[in-house]
Structure formats: C-alpha cells, structure tokens
Design a protein around this motif. Structure first.
Motif, PDB file in Angstrom:
ATOM      1  N   GLU A  42       0.936  -1.017  -0.003  1.00 11.36           N
ATOM      2  CA  GLU A  42       0.004   0.033   0.040  1.00 11.36           C
ATOM      3  C   GLU A  42       0.834   1.097   0.069  1.00 11.36           C
ATOM      4  OE1 GLU A  42      -3.356   0.019  -0.073  1.00 11.36           O
ATOM      5  OE2 GLU A  42      -3.159  -2.235  -0.285  1.00 11.36           O
ATOM      6  N   THR A  43       0.263   2.401  -0.202  1.00 10.04           N
ATOM      7  CA  THR A  43       1.020   3.727  -0.228  1.00 10.04           C
ATOM      8  C   THR A  43       1.131   4.111   1.304  1.00 10.04           C
ATOM      9  OG1 THR A  43      -0.995   4.831  -0.272  1.00 10.04           O
ATOM     10  CG2 THR A  43       0.114   4.500  -2.439  1.00 10.04           C
ATOM     11  N   CYS A  44       2.113   4.709   1.854  1.00  9.68           N
ATOM     12  CA  CYS A  44       2.605   4.998   3.162  1.00  9.68           C
ATOM     13  C   CYS A  44       2.857   6.607   3.151  1.00  9.68           C
ATOM     14  CB  CYS A  44       3.718   4.202   3.618  1.00  9.68           C
ATOM     15  SG  CYS A  44       3.267   2.331   3.510  1.00  9.68           S
ATOM     16  N   PRO A  45       2.976   7.048   4.392  1.00 12.05           N
ATOM     17  CA  PRO A  45       3.660   8.268   4.597  1.00 12.05           C
ATOM     18  C   PRO A  45       4.956   8.017   4.297  1.00 12.05           C
ATOM     19  CG  PRO A  45       1.882   7.558   6.463  1.00 12.05           C
ATOM     20  CD  PRO A  45       2.238   6.517   5.620  1.00 12.05           C
ATOM     21  N   ASP A  46       5.680   8.865   4.266  1.00 14.89           N
ATOM     22  CA  ASP A  46       7.381   8.584   4.149  1.00 14.89           C
ATOM     23  C   ASP A  46       7.936  10.010   4.305  1.00 14.89           C
ATOM     24  OD1 ASP A  46       9.743   7.662   3.601  1.00 14.89           O
ATOM     25  OD2 ASP A  46       9.299   7.208   1.508  1.00 14.89           O
ATOM     26  N   LEU A  47       9.205  10.184   4.661  1.00 16.63           N
ATOM     27  CA  LEU A  47      10.164  11.418   4.909  1.00 16.63           C
ATOM     28  C   LEU A  47      11.311  11.131   3.796  1.00 16.63           C
ATOM     29  CD1 LEU A  47      10.356  13.515   7.746  1.00 16.63           C
ATOM     30  CD2 LEU A  47      12.331  12.650   6.741  1.00 16.63           C
ATOM     31  N   PHE A  48      11.715  11.943   2.962  1.00 14.74           N
ATOM     32  CA  PHE A  48      12.961  11.629   2.450  1.00 14.74           C
ATOM     33  C   PHE A  48      13.746  12.850   1.951  1.00 14.74           C
ATOM     34  CE2 PHE A  48       9.553  11.631  -0.688  1.00 14.74           C
ATOM     35  CZ  PHE A  48       9.991  12.685  -1.666  1.00 14.74           C
ATOM     36  N   GLU A  49      15.128  12.706   1.840  1.00 17.16           N
ATOM     37  CA  GLU A  49      15.936  13.726   1.560  1.00 17.16           C
ATOM     38  C   GLU A  49      15.959  14.075   0.314  1.00 17.16           C
ATOM     39  OE1 GLU A  49      19.633  13.524   3.434  1.00 17.16           O
ATOM     40  OE2 GLU A  49      20.271  15.686   3.320  1.00 17.16           O
ATOM     41  N   LEU A  50      15.886  15.252  -0.213  1.00 11.82           N
ATOM     42  CA  LEU A  50      16.224  15.813  -1.668  1.00 11.82           C
ATOM     43  C   LEU A  50      17.537  15.861  -1.919  1.00 11.82           C
ATOM     44  CD1 LEU A  50      12.982  18.207  -1.862  1.00 11.82           C
ATOM     45  CD2 LEU A  50      13.156  15.867  -2.622  1.00 11.82           C
ATOM     46  N   SER A  51      17.937  15.933  -3.214  1.00 12.84           N
ATOM     47  CA  SER A  51      19.504  16.269  -3.531  1.00 12.84           C
ATOM     48  C   SER A  51      19.700  17.604  -3.042  1.00 12.84           C
ATOM     49  CB  SER A  51      19.455  16.147  -5.145  1.00 12.84           C
ATOM     50  OG  SER A  51      18.574  17.094  -5.930  1.00 12.84           O
ATOM     51  N   ASN A  52      18.967  18.403  -2.762  1.00 12.18           N
ATOM     52  CA  ASN A  52      19.726  19.896  -2.195  1.00 12.18           C
ATOM     53  C   ASN A  52      19.714  20.063  -0.824  1.00 12.18           C
ATOM     54  OD1 ASN A  52      16.960  20.101  -1.287  1.00 12.18           O
ATOM     55  ND2 ASN A  52      16.620  21.895  -2.820  1.00 12.18           N
ATOM     56  N   GLY A  53      19.519  18.854  -0.106  1.00 14.81           N
ATOM     57  CA  GLY A  53      19.390  18.624   1.216  1.00 14.81           C
ATOM     58  C   GLY A  53      18.295  18.803   2.267  1.00 14.81           C
ATOM     59  N   ASP A  54      17.219  19.384   1.273  1.00 15.95           N
ATOM     60  CA  ASP A  54      15.597  19.677   2.064  1.00 15.95           C
ATOM     61  C   ASP A  54      15.243  18.346   2.109  1.00 15.95           C
ATOM     62  OD1 ASP A  54      16.206  22.468   1.924  1.00 15.95           O
ATOM     63  OD2 ASP A  54      14.795  22.597   0.097  1.00 15.95           O
ATOM     64  N   PHE A  55      14.117  18.259   2.932  1.00 14.84           N
ATOM     65  CA  PHE A  55      13.492  16.843   3.004  1.00 14.84           C
ATOM     66  C   PHE A  55      12.025  17.442   2.609  1.00 14.84           C
ATOM     67  CE2 PHE A  55      16.810  16.394   6.183  1.00 14.84           C
ATOM     68  CZ  PHE A  55      17.068  15.126   6.029  1.00 14.84           C
ATOM     69  N   ALA A  56      11.333  16.122   2.064  1.00 15.35           N
ATOM     70  CA  ALA A  56      10.046  16.005   1.571  1.00 15.35           C
ATOM     71  C   ALA A  56       9.165  15.322   2.353  1.00 15.35           C
ATOM     72  CB  ALA A  56       9.940  16.101   0.081  1.00 15.35           C
ATOM     73  N   ILE A  57       7.893  15.318   2.574  1.00 14.13           N
ATOM     74  CA  ILE A  57       7.201  14.316   3.576  1.00 14.13           C
ATOM     75  C   ILE A  57       5.860  14.149   2.393  1.00 14.13           C
ATOM     76  CG2 ILE A  57       5.812  14.089   5.492  1.00 14.13           C
ATOM     77  CD1 ILE A  57       7.550  16.287   6.924  1.00 14.13           C
ATOM     78  N   ILE A  58       5.775  12.864   2.364  1.00 18.10           N
ATOM     79  CA  ILE A  58       4.435  12.362   1.931  1.00 18.10           C
ATOM     80  C   ILE A  58       3.323  12.100   3.318  1.00 18.10           C
ATOM     81  CG2 ILE A  58       3.295  10.770   0.479  1.00 18.10           C
ATOM     82  CD1 ILE A  58       5.947  10.190  -0.923  1.00 18.10           C
ATOM     83  N   GLY A  59       2.364  12.504   3.223  1.00 11.18           N
ATOM     84  CA  GLY A  59       1.519  12.467   4.282  1.00 11.18           C
ATOM     85  C   GLY A  59       0.000  13.034   4.260  1.00 11.18           C
TER      86      GLY A  59
END
Length: 66
Positions: free
Chosen positions: A8-25
């Motif tokens: 299933e799809t899930c929440p996630d937190l991941f680092e972008l190439s520029n060092g920022d973080f993106a959140i799926i929620g």
C-alpha cells in the motif's frame, strides 16, 4: 527500509538532492490551521501535512544531526 510491507502507499519522509526534506502524508491544513500554536504561522503556499509517529521515528536514523 522504505516502502510498505503490504504494498500500500505509506507516509514517508525523504531527503532531496539539495538537502531539503520532503514529506508524503495526509493533507490536514483546513482541520489543523485553526489549532496552530500562537507562535506558529504558515504562508498561503504552505500546507500542514500529518505523518504518523512511527514514520518519523523510523526516519530519525536517516536524518543527519547537522
């Protein structure tokens, strides 16, 4: 480990190439905006996104200290 054990799809937190973080929620701006603490603010282009506690705790090991 990233991804869902159930497929299933899930929440996630991941680092972008520029060092920022993106959140799926879950988008919760309308529900939570009136309840922000007095010292918190959000720009019109920003949204409040909710991720469950387990997702953030699991991501902690991948978040750099500095």
């Amino acid at each position: 480990m990233r991804g869902s054990a159930t497929g299933e799809t899930c929440p996630d937190l991941f680092e972008l190439s520029n060092g920022d973080f993106a959140i799926i929620g879950t988008e919760a701006t309308a529900d939570l905006d009136p309840h922000l603490p007095p010292d918190a603010a959000r720009a019109d282009y920003e949204r409040i996104v909710v991720i469950d506690r387990d997702t953030l705790i699991r991501a902690k090991r991948d978040i750099p200290d500095a």
